[in-house]
Design an enzyme around this catalytic site. Structure first.
Site, PDB file in Angstrom:
ATOM      1  N   SER A  29       0.824  -1.214   0.000  1.00  0.00           N
ATOM      2  CA  SER A  29       0.000   0.000   0.000  1.00  0.00           C
ATOM      3  C   SER A  29       0.855   1.260   0.000  1.00  0.00           C
ATOM      4  CB  SER A  29      -0.932  -0.004   1.215  1.00  0.00           C
ATOM      5  OG  SER A  29      -0.180  -0.194   2.401  1.00  0.00           O
ATOM      6  N   THR A 161     -40.022  25.639 -10.608  1.00  0.00           N
ATOM      7  CA  THR A 161     -40.313  24.256 -10.210  1.00  0.00           C
ATOM      8  C   THR A 161     -40.468  23.500 -11.532  1.00  0.00           C
ATOM      9  OG1 THR A 161     -42.710  24.616 -10.192  1.00  0.00           O
ATOM     10  CG2 THR A 161     -41.575  24.924  -8.105  1.00  0.00           C
ATOM     11  N   HIS A 162     -40.113  22.264 -11.536  1.00  0.00           N
ATOM     12  CA  HIS A 162     -40.136  21.464 -12.780  1.00  0.00           C
ATOM     13  C   HIS A 162     -39.341  22.144 -13.883  1.00  0.00           C
ATOM     14  CE1 HIS A 162     -43.523  19.338 -10.873  1.00  0.00           C
ATOM     15  NE2 HIS A 162     -43.930  20.548 -10.552  1.00  0.00           N
ATOM     16  N   SER A 283     -13.801  27.528 -27.425  1.00  0.00           N
ATOM     17  CA  SER A 283     -13.796  26.332 -28.247  1.00  0.00           C
ATOM     18  C   SER A 283     -12.698  26.477 -29.294  1.00  0.00           C
ATOM     19  CB  SER A 283     -15.157  26.176 -28.928  1.00  0.00           C
ATOM     20  OG  SER A 283     -15.015  25.410 -30.104  1.00  0.00           O
ATOM     21  N   LYS A 289     -17.962  30.653 -28.777  1.00  0.00           N
ATOM     22  CA  LYS A 289     -18.299  29.912 -27.558  1.00  0.00           C
ATOM     23  C   LYS A 289     -17.465  30.263 -26.341  1.00  0.00           C
ATOM     24  CE  LYS A 289     -20.196  26.096 -27.411  1.00  0.00           C
ATOM     25  NZ  LYS A 289     -20.467  24.667 -27.375  1.00  0.00           N
ATOM     26  N   ASN A 291     -17.270  28.209 -22.816  1.00  0.00           N
ATOM     27  CA  ASN A 291     -17.826  27.029 -22.158  1.00  0.00           C
ATOM     28  C   ASN A 291     -17.603  27.035 -20.646  1.00  0.00           C
ATOM     29  OD1 ASN A 291     -18.601  26.027 -24.667  1.00  0.00           O
ATOM     30  ND2 ASN A 291     -16.578  25.105 -25.003  1.00  0.00           N
ATOM     31  N   GLU A 296     -18.831  22.295 -15.287  1.00  0.00           N
ATOM     32  CA  GLU A 296     -19.087  20.936 -15.784  1.00  0.00           C
ATOM     33  C   GLU A 296     -18.195  19.916 -15.067  1.00  0.00           C
ATOM     34  OE1 GLU A 296     -20.597  21.845 -20.314  1.00  0.00           O
ATOM     35  OE2 GLU A 296     -18.468  21.676 -19.964  1.00  0.00           O
ATOM     36  N   TYR A 323      -9.929  -6.453  12.542  1.00  0.00           N
ATOM     37  CA  TYR A 323      -9.238  -5.979  11.355  1.00  0.00           C
ATOM     38  C   TYR A 323      -9.188  -7.068  10.285  1.00  0.00           C
ATOM     39  CZ  TYR A 323      -5.545  -4.271   8.274  1.00  0.00           C
ATOM     40  OH  TYR A 323      -4.846  -3.861   7.178  1.00  0.00           O
ATOM     41  N   GLN A 328      -7.477  -2.079   4.163  1.00  0.00           N
ATOM     42  CA  GLN A 328      -6.408  -1.285   3.532  1.00  0.00           C
ATOM     43  C   GLN A 328      -6.983  -0.507   2.334  1.00  0.00           C
ATOM     44  OE1 GLN A 328      -2.246  -2.627   3.324  1.00  0.00           O
ATOM     45  NE2 GLN A 328      -2.627  -2.984   1.163  1.00  0.00           N
ATOM     46  N   LYS A 331      -8.096   3.713   2.100  1.00  0.00           N
ATOM     47  CA  LYS A 331      -7.322   4.951   1.955  1.00  0.00           C
ATOM     48  C   LYS A 331      -7.495   5.661   0.625  1.00  0.00           C
ATOM     49  CE  LYS A 331      -4.184   2.920   5.082  1.00  0.00           C
ATOM     50  NZ  LYS A 331      -5.099   1.715   5.008  1.00  0.00           N
TER      51      LYS A 331
HETATM   52  N1  ARG Z   1      -1.177  -1.358   5.483  1.00  0.00           N
HETATM   53  C1  ARG Z   1      -2.144  -1.858   6.424  1.00  0.00           C
HETATM   54  C2  ARG Z   1      -3.470  -1.127   6.229  1.00  0.00           C
HETATM   55  O1  ARG Z   1      -3.475  -0.101   5.666  1.00  0.00           O
HETATM   56  C3  ARG Z   1      -1.644  -1.664   7.804  1.00  0.00           C
HETATM   57  C4  ARG Z   1      -2.202  -2.629   8.793  1.00  0.00           C
HETATM   58  C5  ARG Z   1      -1.660  -3.988   8.571  1.00  0.00           C
HETATM   59  N2  ARG Z   1      -2.029  -4.864   9.635  1.00  0.00           N
HETATM   60  C6  ARG Z   1      -2.007  -6.179   9.456  1.00  0.00           C
HETATM   61  N3  ARG Z   1      -2.343  -6.893  10.463  1.00  0.00           N
HETATM   62  N4  ARG Z   1      -1.647  -6.729   8.347  1.00  0.00           N
HETATM   63  O2  ARG Z   1      -4.498  -1.593   6.628  1.00  0.00           O
END
Ligand code: ARG
Length: 466
Positions: A29, A161-162, A283, A289, A291, A296, A323, A328, A331
């Site tokens: 990660s 409205t509408h 454009s 134009k 834009n 958008e 967990y 993971q 993020k």
């Molecule tokens: N990179 C992991 C995450 O973002 C960290 C936690 C890892 N913990 C584990 N028991 N493998 O979730």
């Protein structure tokens, strides 16, 4: 026979590398969680200080750890730190470098801690900071709307409205509707901050720890109100990320509605506003134009933000306590939604500030489409004592007559109107003008300029305290 093949051959095709490499690729990660480096280091320093104060590690080791971590912080910020995919994530990258720098003492940092509570605290710190950034950006957008509302408290435009012109309103009133919407977003982000203000650090892997740690100390050092009260929940909760994404999705949806209006308003057919050059493009082929690309893109980017909310909800819905590596996946959704929302808020604030309002075009449109028909009906109720339903009927006939004659309601003569209802007098013309229609709507929250100004004062006072 397939069981004689190496796993390498079995996967074949695009997977030219062996299982170890594939595992590394799916597991790592670091390409995205490196964003958490400052929070990771902050969390580790707070943890080490607590370990030293409770006598779990020596003061000398703690000093080495803190010095090493501060060196790493500088290396990362200077761009000289070498991130390694082999080391999986930000936590292992930092810890491995710490061992390089200070040797054996580095190994003591992870006492009474796990990556499970470590990543939970890092991401919480990051999301909390982002929530404060969003709150500031929202305040800027609301301030821009308050300014435009003040300027245009009495500028008449059609209310829809509408998507059909319904009754005249003021542009100030319309702006204040957005103040209400974005103020709710602001209160949502504040509520979210309140709830996420608890530290998971010290939950360790999931069950807590046998070391005599002080979770209140680390919570305080990291700026949290208090530690989370259940270690299982501490490592498995991602509500703070979901709440952030939910708030972001609602806010993005508001921004998208506004973008849609700006796009419509800035068409030559409407001509209600003109975007500044800085927020539009020409454009390459059609010279006439201009834009509304920024608007958008705000509308388009809403899809991403909303998608991230659904994405993380879907990750979390299958998670038994506590967990799992699935988490993971939290993020990238959070980081991309945050970056996108920040940009959307900044672009929209700029557009609202810079756009030129064409009051004449708004007024002209407000008067078209017999927009004061309700005012006529109300006048019949008030002055002739007709039941509203009958007044509605009479007004319908007046509208039909105006349509026949291809004129606006206010252009019918007194004789025309009296042919529909003999009781009608000259007085009726005072309500058929859009300006008067708007002025008369003084009910609380209504569109009368006096009421709009009242609401502006209310929000200015309230936001000054916020
Ligand atoms: N990179 C992991 C995450 O973002 C960290 C936690 C890892 N913990 C584990 N028991 N493998 O979730």
């Amino acid at each position: 026979m397939s069981d004689k093949k190496t796993s390498n051959q079995m996967w074949g095709g695009r997977f030219a590398s062996g299982p170890a490499a594939i595992m590394e690729a799916i597991n790592a990660s670091i390409s995205f969680d490196r964003k958490l480096y400052a929070q990771d280091i902050r969390g580790s320093i707070a943890h080490s200080e607590m370990l030293a104060e409770t006598g779990i590690i020596s003061a000398a080791d703690q000093q080495k750890i803190a010095d090493g971590l501060n060196t790493i912080l500088k290396e990362i910020e200077a761009g000289t730190f070498e991130f390694s995919t082999r080391l999986e994530d930000i936590h292992m990258n930092v810890e491995a470098r710490l061992a390089d720098l200070i040797g054996a003492a580095a190994g003591r940092l992870h006492t009474a801690r796990s990556r499970n509570d470590q990543v939970a605290v890092d991401l919480r710190l990051w999301v909390k900071d982002e929530c404060f950034r969003v709150a500031e950006a929202l305040k800027g957008l609301i301030a821009a709307f308050l300014e435009r509302a003040e300027e245009h408290a009495a500028t008449v435009m059609p209310g829809f409205t509408h998507m059909q012109a319904a009754q005249p309103v003021t542009f100030g009133h319309h702006c204040m509707a957005y103040v209400e919407m974005f103020s709710r977003d602001l209160s949502r982000v504040r509520d979210a901050i309140e709830r996420m203000d608890e530290s998971p650090l010290g939950a360790a892997a999931l069950a807590g720890t046998s070391f005599a740690i002080d979770r209140h100390q680390t919570a305080k050092a990291l700026g949290f109100r208090e530690p989370m009260r259940n270690s299982l929940d501490g490592v498995s909760d991602r509500d703070f990320a979901l709440e952030f994404l939910a708030m972001a999705a609602i806010c993005a949806t508001h921004l998208s509605r506004l973008a849609e209006e700006i796009i419509i308003w800035s068409t030559p057919q409407f001509g209600f506003v003109r975007l500044s050059d800085s927020f539009s493009t020409g454009s390459s082929i059609m010279p006439q134009k201009k834009n509304p690309d920024a608007a958008e893109l705000v509308r388009g980017k809403t899809g991403r933000v909303n998608g991230h909310l659904v994405g993380l909800l879907t990750v979390m819905k299958g998670m038994p306590l506590t967990y799992g590596k699935d988490m993971q996946e939290d993020k990238e959704s959070v980081f991309d939604a945050a970056e996108t929302l920040d940009l959307m808020l900044a672009a929209m604030t700029g557009m609202v500030r810079d756009m030129t309002v064409n009051a004449a075009a708004m007024k002209k449109a407000a008067g078209s489409g017999h927009a004061t028909a309700t005012d006529l009906a109300d006048w019949l109720v008030r002055n002739l004592g007709l039941p509203f339903r009958e007044a509605h009927h009479v007004t319908g006939r007046a509208v039909a007559l105006a349509e026949d004659k291809k004129v606006g309601l206010e252009k019918l003569s007194l004789e025309d109107l009296q042919s529909i209802h003999p009781g009608i007098t000259q007085g009726i013309f005072s309500v058929l003008a859009v300006q008067n229609s708007v002025k008369s709507r003084t009910s609380f929250g209504g569109t009368a300029p006096s009421e709009v100004r009242k609401q502006i004062r209310y929000w200015k006072k309230r936001l000054a305290k916020a």
